[in-house]
Write a protein that holds these residues in place. Structure first.
Motif, PDB file in Angstrom:
ATOM      1  N   SER A 211       0.844  -1.198   0.000  1.00  0.00           N
ATOM      2  CA  SER A 211       0.000   0.000   0.000  1.00  0.00           C
ATOM      3  C   SER A 211       0.876   1.244   0.000  1.00  0.00           C
ATOM      4  O   SER A 211       1.958   1.267   0.580  1.00  0.00           O
ATOM      5  CB  SER A 211      -0.926  -0.006   1.219  1.00  0.00           C
ATOM      6  N   SER A 212       0.388   2.271  -0.664  1.00  0.00           N
ATOM      7  CA  SER A 212       1.144   3.520  -0.777  1.00  0.00           C
ATOM      8  C   SER A 212       0.661   4.535   0.249  1.00  0.00           C
ATOM      9  O   SER A 212      -0.504   4.536   0.654  1.00  0.00           O
ATOM     10  CB  SER A 212       0.977   4.090  -2.184  1.00  0.00           C
ATOM     11  N   LEU A 213       1.579   5.395   0.681  1.00  0.00           N
ATOM     12  CA  LEU A 213       1.206   6.453   1.619  1.00  0.00           C
ATOM     13  C   LEU A 213       0.434   7.561   0.908  1.00  0.00           C
ATOM     14  O   LEU A 213      -0.218   8.378   1.553  1.00  0.00           O
ATOM     15  CB  LEU A 213       2.463   7.033   2.273  1.00  0.00           C
ATOM     16  N   THR A 214       0.547   7.580  -0.414  1.00  0.00           N
ATOM     17  CA  THR A 214      -0.179   8.578  -1.204  1.00  0.00           C
ATOM     18  C   THR A 214      -1.109   7.861  -2.165  1.00  0.00           C
ATOM     19  O   THR A 214      -0.954   6.668  -2.432  1.00  0.00           O
ATOM     20  CB  THR A 214       0.787   9.466  -2.005  1.00  0.00           C
ATOM     21  N   GLY A 215      -2.059   8.596  -2.706  1.00  0.00           N
ATOM     22  CA  GLY A 215      -2.979   7.975  -3.646  1.00  0.00           C
ATOM     23  C   GLY A 215      -4.002   8.970  -4.146  1.00  0.00           C
ATOM     24  O   GLY A 215      -4.082  10.106  -3.657  1.00  0.00           O
ATOM     25  N   MET A 216      -4.762   8.534  -5.120  1.00  0.00           N
ATOM     26  CA  MET A 216      -5.824   9.360  -5.694  1.00  0.00           C
ATOM     27  C   MET A 216      -7.106   8.558  -5.725  1.00  0.00           C
ATOM     28  O   MET A 216      -7.085   7.340  -5.871  1.00  0.00           O
ATOM     29  CB  MET A 216      -5.451   9.791  -7.113  1.00  0.00           C
ATOM     30  N   HIS A 217      -8.225   9.246  -5.559  1.00  0.00           N
ATOM     31  CA  HIS A 217      -9.512   8.579  -5.657  1.00  0.00           C
ATOM     32  C   HIS A 217     -10.511   9.501  -6.346  1.00  0.00           C
ATOM     33  O   HIS A 217     -10.297  10.717  -6.423  1.00  0.00           O
ATOM     34  CB  HIS A 217     -10.037   8.176  -4.273  1.00  0.00           C
ATOM     35  N   ILE A 218     -11.562   8.906  -6.862  1.00  0.00           N
ATOM     36  CA  ILE A 218     -12.585   9.674  -7.567  1.00  0.00           C
ATOM     37  C   ILE A 218     -13.494  10.349  -6.549  1.00  0.00           C
ATOM     38  O   ILE A 218     -14.101   9.687  -5.706  1.00  0.00           O
ATOM     39  CB  ILE A 218     -13.415   8.764  -8.486  1.00  0.00           C
ATOM     40  N   VAL A 219     -13.568  11.653  -6.609  1.00  0.00           N
ATOM     41  CA  VAL A 219     -14.465  12.396  -5.722  1.00  0.00           C
ATOM     42  C   VAL A 219     -15.869  12.404  -6.318  1.00  0.00           C
ATOM     43  O   VAL A 219     -16.849  12.069  -5.646  1.00  0.00           O
ATOM     44  CB  VAL A 219     -13.966  13.844  -5.523  1.00  0.00           C
TER      45      VAL A 219
END
Length: 255
Positions: A211-219
């Motif tokens: 797992s990454s400490l950063t990430g993107m998700h769909i708002v």
């Protein structure tokens, strides 16, 4: 040389896309091989044909339906495929890690291709993240490529039609642009042969991606609303033609 091509299973841009729950689209539409990836596959096959003993391997992260996209790439001349199956949204960080892990487990890349972007997310980040993970040099929107022994010489197109020329050591990552080649579309016999080519399927969970400490998700997803304001151009033919030309150059910026 093992040439890997990372491809994406994307919605057909001509399809009517319906947004569900503000975070996903209705999957009951046509999906296809990302158009920019067609240049990537075509160029990889060209290199294979010029370098005896080379192999083209297509790698894709997507749901089970993405096998169709892998088969499309095989019909274009790739030798075999790897499909990493998952049923959720993966950002470019996770996608790059999954692709890198699958490639590492499979072999030793001499060259990695991607399209310069995907027509759905248009993030233009995955190739750079793959390059960073492998510590390979990266060039994107490549419109000319020459392989010379242990290096690649590329023209990377900029806005306005200008281009920079780069010399990169192999292995490297190439983001294929529209001008790189004319895609080789398969014939019916190619499609038939592709059905016999192997596709290795790997569950995303089996890759054990950290797992990454950063990430993107769909708002939220919203349909594009285009406001059209018709404007009548009056006058002599020459005046009208000049005004149309001005609009195309200065406002639409298409010429």
């Amino acid at each position: 040389m093992q040439v890997y091509v990372c491809v994406k299973h994307v919605p057909d841009s001509a399809a009517h896309i319906t947004i569900l729950d503000k975070s996903r689209i209705d999957g009951n539409i046509s999906f296809l091989l990302n158009p920019y990836d067609e240049q990537a596959v075509t160029e990889a096959v060209k290199i294979k044909n010029n370098q005896p003993g080379s192999e083209v391997i297509v790698v894709c992260l997507g749901d089970k339906d993405a096998e169709k996209t892998v088969r499309s790439a095989l019909a274009m001349g790739a030798d075999r495929g790897i499909l990493i199956t998952g049923d959720t949204y993966y950002d470019s960080i996770v996608t790059a890690r999954a692709l890198k892990t699958a490639i590492e487990q499979d072999g030793t890349p001499g060259l990695i291709f991607t399209g310069k972007e995907s027509i759905d997310a248009e993030g233009m980040q995955t190739m750079f993240r793959i390059g960073a993970l492998f510590d390979f040099p990266v060039a994107t929107n490549v419109v000319k490529l020459n392989i010379e022994e242990d290096k690649a010489v590329v023209d990377s197109e900029l806005s306005g039609g200008a281009a920079n020329t780069y010399e990169m050591s192999l292995p490297c990552v190439i983001g294929a642009g529209r001008g790189l080649n004319t895609p080789r579309y398969p014939t019916f016999p190619d499609v038939v042969k592709s059905k016999k080519k192997p596709i290795k399927k790997i569950a995303f969970t089996d890759l054990n991606i950290e797992s990454s400490l950063t990430g993107m998700h769909i708002v939220e997803l919203e349909p594009l609303k285009q406001a059209r304001n018709p404007k009548q151009i009056k006058g002599e033919k020459g005046v009208v033609a000049k005004e149309i030309l001005r609009i195309l150059r200065q406002e639409a910026k298409v010429i």
